[in-house]
Design a protein around this motif. Sequence first.
Motif, PDB file in Angstrom:
ATOM      1  N   ASP A 423       0.824  -1.214   0.000  1.00 31.58           N
ATOM      2  CA  ASP A 423       0.000   0.000   0.000  1.00 31.58           C
ATOM      3  C   ASP A 423       0.859   1.264   0.000  1.00 31.58           C
ATOM      4  O   ASP A 423       0.474   2.289  -0.527  1.00 31.58           O
ATOM      5  N   LYS A 424       2.021   1.177   0.689  1.00 29.29           N
ATOM      6  CA  LYS A 424       2.910   2.346   0.631  1.00 29.29           C
ATOM      7  C   LYS A 424       4.278   1.899   0.125  1.00 29.29           C
ATOM      8  O   LYS A 424       4.697   0.775   0.375  1.00 29.29           O
ATOM      9  N   TRP A 425       4.919   2.818  -0.565  1.00 28.60           N
ATOM     10  CA  TRP A 425       6.207   2.512  -1.180  1.00 28.60           C
ATOM     11  C   TRP A 425       7.325   3.188  -0.401  1.00 28.60           C
ATOM     12  O   TRP A 425       7.136   4.281   0.128  1.00 28.60           O
ATOM     13  N   LYS A 426       8.490   2.542  -0.396  1.00 26.08           N
ATOM     14  CA  LYS A 426       9.656   3.161   0.249  1.00 26.08           C
ATOM     15  C   LYS A 426      10.120   4.355  -0.574  1.00 26.08           C
ATOM     16  O   LYS A 426      10.068   4.328  -1.802  1.00 26.08           O
ATOM     17  N   ASP A 427      10.600   5.375   0.136  1.00 25.94           N
ATOM     18  CA  ASP A 427      11.077   6.588  -0.532  1.00 25.94           C
ATOM     19  C   ASP A 427      12.604   6.546  -0.598  1.00 25.94           C
ATOM     20  O   ASP A 427      13.277   6.584   0.425  1.00 25.94           O
ATOM     21  N   TYR A 428      13.133   6.448  -1.806  1.00 23.29           N
ATOM     22  CA  TYR A 428      14.585   6.326  -1.969  1.00 23.29           C
ATOM     23  C   TYR A 428      15.254   7.665  -2.262  1.00 23.29           C
ATOM     24  O   TYR A 428      16.400   7.692  -2.695  1.00 23.29           O
ATOM     25  N   SER A 429      14.521   8.776  -2.066  1.00 17.94           N
ATOM     26  CA  SER A 429      15.091  10.046  -2.527  1.00 17.94           C
ATOM     27  C   SER A 429      16.406  10.399  -1.828  1.00 17.94           C
ATOM     28  O   SER A 429      17.197  11.171  -2.349  1.00 17.94           O
ATOM     29  N   SER A 430      16.667   9.784  -0.672  1.00 20.74           N
ATOM     30  CA  SER A 430      17.937  10.074   0.011  1.00 20.74           C
ATOM     31  C   SER A 430      19.098   9.231  -0.536  1.00 20.74           C
ATOM     32  O   SER A 430      20.246   9.425  -0.143  1.00 20.74           O
ATOM     33  N   VAL A 431      18.798   8.288  -1.434  1.00 17.30           N
ATOM     34  CA  VAL A 431      19.866   7.415  -1.945  1.00 17.30           C
ATOM     35  C   VAL A 431      20.510   8.071  -3.167  1.00 17.30           C
ATOM     36  O   VAL A 431      19.830   8.355  -4.157  1.00 17.30           O
ATOM     37  N   HIS A 432      21.803   8.300  -3.095  1.00 18.25           N
ATOM     38  CA  HIS A 432      22.477   8.924  -4.233  1.00 18.25           C
ATOM     39  C   HIS A 432      22.811   7.871  -5.288  1.00 18.25           C
ATOM     40  O   HIS A 432      23.504   6.903  -5.022  1.00 18.25           O
ATOM     41  N   ILE A 433      22.294   8.081  -6.491  1.00 17.59           N
ATOM     42  CA  ILE A 433      22.565   7.163  -7.601  1.00 17.59           C
ATOM     43  C   ILE A 433      23.216   7.958  -8.721  1.00 17.59           C
ATOM     44  O   ILE A 433      22.733   9.021  -9.099  1.00 17.59           O
ATOM     45  N   SER A 434      24.329   7.432  -9.222  1.00 17.76           N
ATOM     46  CA  SER A 434      24.990   8.103 -10.338  1.00 17.76           C
ATOM     47  C   SER A 434      25.213   7.091 -11.456  1.00 17.76           C
ATOM     48  O   SER A 434      25.517   5.929 -11.193  1.00 17.76           O
ATOM     49  N   LYS A 435      25.070   7.559 -12.698  1.00 16.89           N
ATOM     50  CA  LYS A 435      25.198   6.659 -13.848  1.00 16.89           C
ATOM     51  C   LYS A 435      26.608   6.125 -14.038  1.00 16.89           C
ATOM     52  O   LYS A 435      26.806   5.202 -14.818  1.00 16.89           O
ATOM     53  N   ASP A 436      27.598   6.749 -13.372  1.00 11.75           N
ATOM     54  CA  ASP A 436      28.966   6.302 -13.656  1.00 11.75           C
ATOM     55  C   ASP A 436      29.696   5.731 -12.442  1.00 11.75           C
ATOM     56  O   ASP A 436      30.910   5.770 -12.362  1.00 11.75           O
ATOM     57  N   SER A 437      28.940   5.211 -11.481  1.00  6.47           N
ATOM     58  CA  SER A 437      29.635   4.583 -10.345  1.00  6.47           C
ATOM     59  C   SER A 437      28.774   3.461  -9.756  1.00  6.47           C
ATOM     60  O   SER A 437      28.214   3.600  -8.679  1.00  6.47           O
ATOM     61  N   LEU A 438      28.714   2.360 -10.480  1.00  6.80           N
ATOM     62  CA  LEU A 438      27.853   1.245 -10.094  1.00  6.80           C
ATOM     63  C   LEU A 438      28.107   0.757  -8.667  1.00  6.80           C
ATOM     64  O   LEU A 438      27.169   0.621  -7.867  1.00  6.80           O
ATOM     65  N   VAL A 439      29.376   0.498  -8.332  1.00  5.69           N
ATOM     66  CA  VAL A 439      29.672  -0.057  -7.007  1.00  5.69           C
ATOM     67  C   VAL A 439      29.320   0.947  -5.903  1.00  5.69           C
ATOM     68  O   VAL A 439      28.734   0.583  -4.879  1.00  5.69           O
ATOM     69  N   ALA A 440      29.626   2.218  -6.141  1.00  4.80           N
ATOM     70  CA  ALA A 440      29.267   3.247  -5.143  1.00  4.80           C
ATOM     71  C   ALA A 440      27.747   3.326  -5.002  1.00  4.80           C
ATOM     72  O   ALA A 440      27.222   3.450  -3.891  1.00  4.80           O
ATOM     73  N   ASP A 441      27.033   3.219  -6.109  1.00  2.55           N
ATOM     74  CA  ASP A 441      25.564   3.221  -6.052  1.00  2.55           C
ATOM     75  C   ASP A 441      25.066   2.069  -5.170  1.00  2.55           C
ATOM     76  O   ASP A 441      24.165   2.237  -4.348  1.00  2.55           O
ATOM     77  N   LEU A 442      25.664   0.900  -5.379  1.00  4.46           N
ATOM     78  CA  LEU A 442      25.215  -0.276  -4.619  1.00  4.46           C
ATOM     79  C   LEU A 442      25.520  -0.142  -3.131  1.00  4.46           C
ATOM     80  O   LEU A 442      24.760  -0.587  -2.285  1.00  4.46           O
ATOM     81  N   ARG A 443      26.668   0.488  -2.827  1.00  6.00           N
ATOM     82  CA  ARG A 443      26.961   0.765  -1.415  1.00  6.00           C
ATOM     83  C   ARG A 443      25.901   1.684  -0.824  1.00  6.00           C
ATOM     84  O   ARG A 443      25.480   1.507   0.304  1.00  6.00           O
ATOM     85  N   ASN A 444      25.506   2.705  -1.605  1.00  3.22           N
ATOM     86  CA  ASN A 444      24.496   3.644  -1.110  1.00  3.22           C
ATOM     87  C   ASN A 444      23.163   2.931  -0.884  1.00  3.22           C
ATOM     88  O   ASN A 444      22.480   3.194   0.108  1.00  3.22           O
ATOM     89  N   CYS A 445      22.818   2.042  -1.791  1.00  2.00           N
ATOM     90  CA  CYS A 445      21.578   1.255  -1.619  1.00  2.00           C
ATOM     91  C   CYS A 445      21.692   0.356  -0.391  1.00  2.00           C
ATOM     92  O   CYS A 445      20.746   0.232   0.394  1.00  2.00           O
ATOM     93  N   GLY A 446      22.865  -0.269  -0.229  1.00  6.12           N
ATOM     94  CA  GLY A 446      23.084  -1.146   0.925  1.00  6.12           C
ATOM     95  C   GLY A 446      22.983  -0.361   2.223  1.00  6.12           C
ATOM     96  O   GLY A 446      22.412  -0.829   3.214  1.00  6.12           O
ATOM     97  N   HIS A 447      23.522   0.845   2.200  1.00  2.00           N
ATOM     98  CA  HIS A 447      23.479   1.707   3.390  1.00  2.00           C
ATOM     99  C   HIS A 447      22.027   2.091   3.709  1.00  2.00           C
ATOM    100  O   HIS A 447      21.597   2.040   4.860  1.00  2.00           O
ATOM    101  N   PHE A 448      21.283   2.429   2.680  1.00  2.00           N
ATOM    102  CA  PHE A 448      19.878   2.789   2.879  1.00  2.00           C
ATOM    103  C   PHE A 448      19.126   1.611   3.522  1.00  2.00           C
ATOM    104  O   PHE A 448      18.388   1.782   4.500  1.00  2.00           O
ATOM    105  N   ALA A 449      19.326   0.411   2.978  1.00  2.00           N
ATOM    106  CA  ALA A 449      18.617  -0.767   3.496  1.00  2.00           C
ATOM    107  C   ALA A 449      19.002  -1.041   4.942  1.00  2.00           C
ATOM    108  O   ALA A 449      18.166  -1.398   5.776  1.00  2.00           O
ATOM    109  N   TYR A 450      20.294  -0.849   5.243  1.00  2.00           N
ATOM    110  CA  TYR A 450      20.758  -1.096   6.608  1.00  2.00           C
ATOM    111  C   TYR A 450      20.155  -0.089   7.584  1.00  2.00           C
ATOM    112  O   TYR A 450      19.624  -0.450   8.632  1.00  2.00           O
TER     113      TYR A 450
END
Length: 679
Positions: A423-450
């Motif tokens: 019914d409600k979706w998680k808000d990822y707006s605090s997660v920094h995603i950049s098109k040129d840093s896949l591993v850094a993006d994944l760390r940011n996602c991992g940090h958000f989940a943690y």
Amino acid sequence: MYHSLKPLAFILIFGAIVSSCKNNRSSVNKDPLDLTGMDTSVRPQDDFFDYANGDWLKKTTIPASLPAWGGMLSLADKSVADMRIVLDSVAKDKNIIPGSYAQEAGDLYAAGMDSSLVEKLGISPVQADLDRINTIKNTGDLMKEVALEYSMGLSPLFDFGVSGDAKNSAVNICYFNQGGLGLPNRDYYFQNDSAAKKIRAGYTQYITKLFELAGEDSVAAIKVAASVLATETALAKNSRTPVALRDPLANYHKMAVASLVKSNPNVGWIDLLSEMQIHADTVIVGQPEFYKSLNNLVKSVPLNDWKNYLEFHFMDHFAPYLNNAFVQARFDYAKLLTGQQAIEPRWKRMCRMIDDNLSDALGQLYVQRFFPPESKKRMLDLVNNLQETFAERIKGLDWMSDSTKTKALEKLNAMVKKIGYPDKWKDYSSVHISKDSLVADLRNCGHFAYMYAIGKIGKPVDKSEWYMTPPTVDAYYDPTQNDINFPAGILQPPFFYKNGDDAINYGAIGIVIGHEMTHGFDDEGRHYDSNGNLKDWWTPQDAKRFTQRADLIVKQYEGYTVLDSLHINGKLTEGENIADIGGSIIAYAAFQRTPEAHKDTLIDGFTPDQRFFLSLAAGVWRVKYRPAILRTMLLNNPHSPAKYRVIGPFSDNSGFYKAFNVKPGDKMYRPDSIRVSLW
Ligand SMILES: [Zn+2]
């Protein structure tokens, strides 16, 4: 886990092929159930799986990049293709709103698909981490590193998570379970048959290869790999088997942090929890002996070996997102467990990565495009009919006392039904995603989940949260929330036919619904009450009668030899088999409440009852496996392989006996004395 055609094409093609009707009664045309793979030289009473699928099994080649193919697995493959459609479109959308979830998903997909950049970067995205691990000087540093890695989404050394307290299910609490292993389970470190040895050797080669890629010479890398395997073997020694982990009471130990500090002084719990940003006085330790042993190992295993262990697991965690040499090294090991002959195309791997990391962003895009609202309505009708039928069956059970029945009904009626998506979706707006840093993006996602997980500690459980993503082709029952969950991904053929008749819907998604409901009453689920608390609500007599019946199921499945001399582990699969048997019996009884079940209309020459059973066998479980994945499943997976999810439950379903005239002497016949009736 599979797919082939788009649903519409699927219905039309098979509707055209399968239109012969063996008598001249009126029949419903355009049957979406594909019966072209049957082998009618096999008697249905002897082997219903081969009868329904024999020809298909003979003619089908499993795609090189997959471990298995058909039925449920083909649908899962289609689901990944659907993810690609939405991700491709947002990644290319020039008018996308900056900072929106769609842009984040599109940018992460673009980062994942930029293989030339990934290739150019080589090991550099994790080099600073490896250097940091190398500076560890003492146990304090070691545990600090462990905490830091948790905050990036890794899980070294042990297994940590946050969920409802199994004895106070309304409140979230920390769980510390055994973990830290790279092989699938603890037995793999000790088994000495040739298959196990081969897997262990392949795993050691994989570790060696990663250290070579990190710059070690091959002699040093071999030594380092041996030390990593030795460290993991030490962790495995005091780890429980998959069967032992199934007992919810034996894996629950609520402990004050103060007593954990006292009994495991070497770990430095106070510092560890503080570094992990965990503020709690009480935690649940699943397996205290594992933590006792870890407490000794942090001192007895040389610090250099721990560094090797952490470096390997850091590289392993990100290997799928580093350059091709890492991806290939990981695949060369993984294929020993799955039998895959080729690496899956990059887009499939990256779609799954986004499903794992930005689940609710992709989930929203997916359901907007692929989940029609009318599916939800028909599904809810089915679920309600199953629930009413199950209640009737509980009332009529001859082995259960009235007082336990009252509690069972209370639990069944309290079950929360979740269909399609949250019914409600998680808000990822605090997660920094950049098109040129896949591993850094994944760390940011991992940090958000943690941070999201630890933010729940001590707070009330949010019952609206889902633990599967919308495109997932699967379903689950959560014992601590007493809820059943059916993601949008599974609400498609061969499970759910939006415009199909009742026989094939009850025979597929109906059985899945019954299966999930029965989990609330299997050998694990029965220990939880209507509020999801571990609490005994059974009279001793009823508990005994339950166990006697469940033991028959264990024996029944132990009797199925699947691969060479490997048979099904009856204890490992007990809960799933109970759910399969209950699911098929309850769904059949629910189908009997529909008008269709009482008509003698034949479709493709089959009665409504016969089509109910064919829907599961020839639709959902028409699956072909490679031997390696079958072996991995038998040793790890609590589900029985596809064939036994058909012949097992149907051998205990009197409706099947009636539909196909099963008699003593037929191979699937089980005499009354051992034909199990639990639910
Ligand atoms: Zn299940």
